[in-house]
Design a protein around this motif. Sequence first.
Motif, short mmCIF file in Angstrom:
data_model
loop_
_atom_site.label_atom_id
_atom_site.label_comp_id
_atom_site.label_asym_id
_atom_site.label_seq_id
_atom_site.Cartn_x
_atom_site.Cartn_y
_atom_site.Cartn_z
N GLY A 114 0.83 -1.19 0.00
CA GLY A 114 0.00 0.00 0.00
C GLY A 114 0.86 1.24 0.00
O GLY A 114 2.05 1.19 0.33
N ASP A 115 0.24 2.37 -0.37
CA ASP A 115 0.96 3.64 -0.35
C ASP A 115 0.22 4.63 0.54
O ASP A 115 -1.01 4.62 0.61
N SER A 116 0.97 5.46 1.25
CA SER A 116 0.43 6.52 2.09
C SER A 116 -0.55 5.96 3.12
O SER A 116 -0.17 5.13 3.94
N ALA A 117 -1.83 6.37 3.06
CA ALA A 117 -2.81 5.79 3.98
C ALA A 117 -2.93 4.29 3.76
O ALA A 117 -3.16 3.53 4.71
N GLY A 118 -2.75 3.84 2.53
CA GLY A 118 -2.76 2.40 2.24
C GLY A 118 -1.61 1.68 2.91
O GLY A 118 -1.77 0.54 3.35
N ALA A 119 -0.45 2.33 3.00
CA ALA A 119 0.68 1.73 3.70
C ALA A 119 0.42 1.69 5.20
O ALA A 119 0.84 0.75 5.89
N ASN A 120 -0.25 2.69 5.71
CA ASN A 120 -0.69 2.67 7.11
C ASN A 120 -1.59 1.44 7.34
O ASN A 120 -1.43 0.71 8.33
N ILE A 121 -2.52 1.23 6.43
CA ILE A 121 -3.41 0.07 6.53
C ILE A 121 -2.60 -1.23 6.49
O ILE A 121 -2.87 -2.16 7.25
N VAL A 122 -1.59 -1.29 5.62
CA VAL A 122 -0.78 -2.50 5.52
C VAL A 122 -0.14 -2.83 6.86
O VAL A 122 -0.14 -3.99 7.30
N ASN A 123 0.42 -1.82 7.54
CA ASN A 123 0.99 -2.08 8.86
C ASN A 123 -0.04 -2.68 9.79
O ASN A 123 0.23 -3.66 10.51
N ASN A 124 -1.22 -2.13 9.78
CA ASN A 124 -2.26 -2.62 10.68
C ASN A 124 -2.79 -3.99 10.28
O ASN A 124 -3.26 -4.75 11.13
N MET A 125 -2.69 -4.34 9.00
CA MET A 125 -3.09 -5.67 8.57
C MET A 125 -2.08 -6.72 9.04
O MET A 125 -2.46 -7.80 9.51
N VAL A 126 -0.77 -6.44 8.90
CA VAL A 126 0.22 -7.44 9.33
C VAL A 126 0.26 -7.52 10.86
O VAL A 126 0.61 -8.58 11.41
N MET A 127 -0.11 -6.44 11.54
CA MET A 127 -0.24 -6.51 13.00
C MET A 127 -1.45 -7.37 13.38
O MET A 127 -1.36 -8.24 14.26
N ARG A 128 -2.57 -7.17 12.71
CA ARG A 128 -3.77 -7.94 13.01
C ARG A 128 -3.58 -9.41 12.69
O ARG A 128 -4.09 -10.29 13.40
N ALA A 129 -2.81 -9.69 11.63
CA ALA A 129 -2.52 -11.08 11.27
C ALA A 129 -1.71 -11.79 12.35
O ALA A 129 -1.66 -13.03 12.36
N GLY A 130 -1.09 -11.02 13.23
CA GLY A 130 -0.35 -11.61 14.33
C GLY A 130 -1.23 -12.15 15.43
O GLY A 130 -0.79 -12.94 16.28
N THR A 131 -2.51 -11.74 15.44
CA THR A 131 -3.44 -12.21 16.48
C THR A 131 -4.66 -12.92 15.90
O THR A 131 -5.37 -13.61 16.62
#
Length: 324
Positions: free
Chosen positions: A166-183
């Motif tokens: 993702g880019d910009s806000a999409g990259a922010n979302i990407v971080n939160n997706m890989v964090m959520r995938a941890g739980t």
Amino acid sequence: MSVSNIKHDGDIVWEYKPRFRLYKDGSYERNDFPDVPPSLDDPITGVSSKDITISKEISARLYLPKLNSPNQKLPILVYIHGGAFCFETAFEAYYHDYMNALVKEANVVVVSVEYRLAPEHPLPAAYEDSWNALQWVASHSDNEAKIEKEPWLINHGDFDKFFINGDSAGANIVNNMVMRAGTEKLHGDVIIAGAILAFPYFWGSKPIGSMSSESNMQSLSYKIWEFVYPLAPGGIDCALINPIADGAPSLAQIRCSKMLVVTGELDEVRERGIQYVEAVKKSEWKGEIELVDVEGEDHCFQMEHLQSEKARDLIKRLAYFINK
């Protein structure tokens, strides 16, 4: 152009030219660039694309490069567009042309997600839509999943090479997706192989670099967050926008084996992206993270200047990350 209330008072709170303007009375103007249709054989890249509906809230544009054989398997890339959570779409030329170029270079199947935008749908709607889209793609690896499966993913997607970008806000979302995938598990126990965060939109209450406290609070990045997520727990230090805030979940929770973060020398959010990379390195995360800092370039330059040498070089670098 869509306007929430044309009787605005004329006082501008913030604007992202030429895409979005917020007025003091709460009304706004969103300059929607025209959508472009998908194509079964792009004349420049040879990439095919088509539009699909994932759910009532979510749609997407799929991309498939020219194949060497009818049964060829390719990496899968879920792409999350930017736009400050409140403008831009997966269907406009800005993203369509970039996806064609990236798909051709990286030789991947792409699912470019169209999520709901603020302020009509304030955050966390975009996060939930992106997670549900990720789950929908992953469910194609599960023979028992009760969905209407997309042939391009079934026939050509390699779920052992599952990426998110993702880019910009999409990259922010990407971080939160890989964090959520941890739980939370993805369908079919699919594991995210790698994540690309291009010019990630992070912010926080504490200024970094040469920025003063006042300029930090008056920044466009600060004002946008207040607008798109007015009820954010922790405000600008919500872990969704400030992943290194006090009390934020440990970045060791990230669930993928490698990450690539792209920043630009002239970008307002550059220092936050670099700070994020250092924080990931200092956590107990076991993967590999790399920073690409592009000299002399601003936010998401690779789409603004797609034919430039630096844009082409960056696309090649992203392709190498996916295929190495």
